[in-house]
Write a protein that holds these residues in place. Structure first.
Motif, PDB file in Angstrom:
ATOM      1  N   LEU A 238       5.690  -6.174  -1.562  1.00 11.41           N
ATOM      2  CA  LEU A 238       5.343  -4.873  -1.801  1.00 11.41           C
ATOM      3  C   LEU A 238       4.602  -4.333  -0.534  1.00 11.41           C
ATOM      4  O   LEU A 238       4.516  -3.291   0.267  1.00 11.41           O
ATOM      5  CB  LEU A 238       4.266  -4.711  -2.901  1.00 11.41           C
ATOM      6  CG  LEU A 238       4.727  -4.806  -4.348  1.00 11.41           C
ATOM      7  CD1 LEU A 238       3.541  -4.814  -5.439  1.00 11.41           C
ATOM      8  CD2 LEU A 238       5.521  -3.370  -4.609  1.00 11.41           C
ATOM      9  N   LEU A 239       3.628  -5.329   0.054  1.00 14.35           N
ATOM     10  CA  LEU A 239       3.432  -4.982   1.469  1.00 14.35           C
ATOM     11  C   LEU A 239       4.299  -4.772   2.539  1.00 14.35           C
ATOM     12  O   LEU A 239       4.199  -3.954   3.430  1.00 14.35           O
ATOM     13  CB  LEU A 239       2.396  -6.152   1.759  1.00 14.35           C
ATOM     14  CG  LEU A 239       1.516  -6.089   3.287  1.00 14.35           C
ATOM     15  CD1 LEU A 239       0.486  -4.819   2.955  1.00 14.35           C
ATOM     16  CD2 LEU A 239       1.061  -7.314   3.663  1.00 14.35           C
ATOM     17  N   ALA A 240       5.254  -5.339   2.526  1.00 14.07           N
ATOM     18  CA  ALA A 240       6.586  -5.165   3.444  1.00 14.07           C
ATOM     19  C   ALA A 240       7.102  -4.074   2.963  1.00 14.07           C
ATOM     20  O   ALA A 240       7.521  -3.296   4.062  1.00 14.07           O
ATOM     21  CB  ALA A 240       7.508  -6.124   3.376  1.00 14.07           C
ATOM     22  N   ILE A 241       7.490  -3.505   1.854  1.00 11.66           N
ATOM     23  CA  ILE A 241       7.859  -2.251   1.449  1.00 11.66           C
ATOM     24  C   ILE A 241       7.063  -1.077   1.996  1.00 11.66           C
ATOM     25  O   ILE A 241       7.534  -0.048   2.336  1.00 11.66           O
ATOM     26  CB  ILE A 241       8.198  -2.012  -0.174  1.00 11.66           C
ATOM     27  CG1 ILE A 241       9.449  -3.129  -0.350  1.00 11.66           C
ATOM     28  CG2 ILE A 241       8.627  -0.720  -0.287  1.00 11.66           C
ATOM     29  CD1 ILE A 241       9.432  -3.285  -1.902  1.00 11.66           C
ATOM     30  N   GLY A 242       5.719  -1.085   1.571  1.00 10.33           N
ATOM     31  CA  GLY A 242       4.891  -0.186   2.115  1.00 10.33           C
ATOM     32  C   GLY A 242       4.814  -0.066   3.492  1.00 10.33           C
ATOM     33  O   GLY A 242       4.612   1.078   4.080  1.00 10.33           O
ATOM     34  N   SER A 243       4.863  -1.265   4.236  1.00 13.26           N
ATOM     35  CA  SER A 243       4.975  -1.146   5.808  1.00 13.26           C
ATOM     36  C   SER A 243       6.323  -0.333   6.230  1.00 13.26           C
ATOM     37  O   SER A 243       6.180   0.491   7.187  1.00 13.26           O
ATOM     38  CB  SER A 243       5.079  -2.649   6.346  1.00 13.26           C
ATOM     39  OG  SER A 243       3.849  -3.348   6.003  1.00 13.26           O
ATOM     40  N   ALA A 244       7.486  -0.741   5.601  1.00 14.89           N
ATOM     41  CA  ALA A 244       8.598   0.090   5.875  1.00 14.89           C
ATOM     42  C   ALA A 244       8.571   1.641   5.645  1.00 14.89           C
ATOM     43  O   ALA A 244       9.121   2.090   6.509  1.00 14.89           O
ATOM     44  CB  ALA A 244       9.790  -0.605   5.194  1.00 14.89           C
ATOM     45  N   VAL A 245       7.927   1.813   4.669  1.00 16.75           N
ATOM     46  CA  VAL A 245       7.790   3.288   4.332  1.00 16.75           C
ATOM     47  C   VAL A 245       7.112   4.081   5.276  1.00 16.75           C
ATOM     48  O   VAL A 245       7.260   5.130   5.601  1.00 16.75           O
ATOM     49  CB  VAL A 245       7.078   3.242   2.944  1.00 16.75           C
ATOM     50  CG1 VAL A 245       6.810   4.695   2.641  1.00 16.75           C
ATOM     51  CG2 VAL A 245       8.022   3.130   1.795  1.00 16.75           C
ATOM     52  N   CYS A 246       6.032   3.160   5.795  1.00 19.16           N
ATOM     53  CA  CYS A 246       5.170   3.930   7.013  1.00 19.16           C
ATOM     54  C   CYS A 246       5.493   3.377   8.298  1.00 19.16           C
ATOM     55  O   CYS A 246       4.778   3.898   9.307  1.00 19.16           O
ATOM     56  CB  CYS A 246       3.507   3.454   6.537  1.00 19.16           C
ATOM     57  SG  CYS A 246       2.968   4.096   5.179  1.00 19.16           S
TER      58      CYS A 246
END
Length: 361
Positions: free
Chosen positions: A321-329
């Motif tokens: 989830l941290l990686a996905i949030g990073s990608a979104v931002c």
């Protein structure tokens, strides 16, 4: 009791009104001088709406001078987002005095961050910093002069940094928030934070509708069984980290929030239903800017992942989830977020960490 409330968001406004109504003398600090002037011109009066109806409440002092706000206060309540903690700590540090208690509900290990800033300023005052698992209120502002409290916390697990000041800190905080429960040290309190568990799956797995629709309630149509399963897995990783570090139950599993047949959670039974029924969370949520992303993913979830790495606990859901949030931002929150590395604590072994948590900075 003399209480300072710091911050200009939902939780800070709710605390200023609720604590005033309890009979405490409240000094409310906001850095926004224009907002302070407007509230002063309104006679420091705001309208509180809750299950008892609506009424006007006059706050004792509203000021943009943080020194004026905290002078003589036994308790300093700072429900501001974790992203604001560093700036607030820098402004606050020169004014703190022996035996004051700073309460961060919740904190994402802001208790350590603020204590470190206090010492960096040269102030050697004996101050306790405490952080809870959630805000004392489910609350939203309705414009600038009206605050709605949907429900109040009935259980508020709270950790204290340094642990040596726990007895004093909890005694002071309970005068204002009787629901506070002893959760041990500051790191234990940080690992009670519900925000990095409930919000990252809700915003990241609802990213499409959040960006498509004008308003979207992540707690209503956004809370579906598939998302709940991810939340449960994520929360299991949080509790595994707590167990690995020697923090025993209660861990306040988030599943209790959704199931009234289980043990009472932080906001008590039926809190999720009250939240949905209020419709206050059907909002225009800017995905990359909202505090659920910047506080609960980039700060809280990044911190959880770093602690799991440090403790040698597998946390694939949190890491993903941290990686996905990073990608979104278009960022890398494992590098730029709040972590043990960014706090210069990753090199500590267990013994040194225990000493720090007990004795302070």
């Amino acid at each position: 009791m003399e209480i300072a409330v710091l911050g200009g968001g939902n939780g800070s406004h709710a605390a200023a009104l609720d604590l005033t109504e309890q009979g405490h003398r409240v000094r409310f600090w906001r850095r926004n001088a224009r907002a302070v002037k407007d509230l002063n011109e309104a006679g420091n009066r705001l309208k509180l709406k809750d299950s008892r109806g609506e009424r006007n409440i006059e706050i004792g002092v509203v000021t943009a001078d943080i020194g004026e706000a905290v002078e003589g206060a036994a308790l300093i309540v700072c429900p501001a987002p974790a992203t604001a903690q560093h700036d607030i700590a820098a402004a606050l540090a020169p004014h703190l005095r022996d035996d004051q208690v700073v309460f961060l509900p919740p904190g994402s290990f802001g208790s350590y961050l603020m204590a470190k800033e206090l010492r960096a300023s040269g102030n050697q005052a004996r101050v306790a910093f405490a952080e809870a698992g959630t805000l004392p209120y489910l609350t939203r502002k309705h414009g600038e002069l009206k605050i709605a409290i949907t429900t109040r916390a009935s259980r508020l697990p709270t950790g204290v940094f340094p642990l040596s000041l726990r007895a004093h800190a909890l005694k002071v905080i309970r005068e204002a928030f009787p629901a506070v429960e002893d959760a041990g040290d500051g790191l234990s309190g940080a690992l009670m934070n519900a925000g990095p568990i409930i919000h990252p799956p809700l915003i990241l797995m609802n990213a499409g509708p959040i960006e498509h629709f004008e308003h979207w309630d992540i707690h209503n149509e956004g809370t579906q069984p598939a998302i709940r399963r991810v939340t449960t897995r994520l929360d299991g990783e949080r509790m595994a980290v707590r167990e690995a570090l020697g923090y025993g139950a209660p861990h306040f599993p988030l599943a209790d929030h959704y199931d009234d047949a289980r043990e009472e959670w932080m906001y008590g039974n039926a809190a999720h239903d009250k939240l949905v029924d209020s419709e206050d969370w059907r909002e225009d949520l800017v995905l990359t800017e909202h505090r659920y992303m910047r506080e609960d993913v980039a700060t809280g979830l990044a911190f959880l992942v770093s602690v799991a790495d440090w403790a040698g606990v597998s946390a694939p859901t949190a890491t993903g989830l941290l990686a996905i949030g990073s990608a979104v931002c278009d960022d890398d929150f494992r590098v730029t977020g709040r972590t043990l590395e960014s706090l210069d604590l990753a090199a500590l072994d267990r013994t040194a960490m225990t000493r720090l948590l007990e004795e302070g900075v």
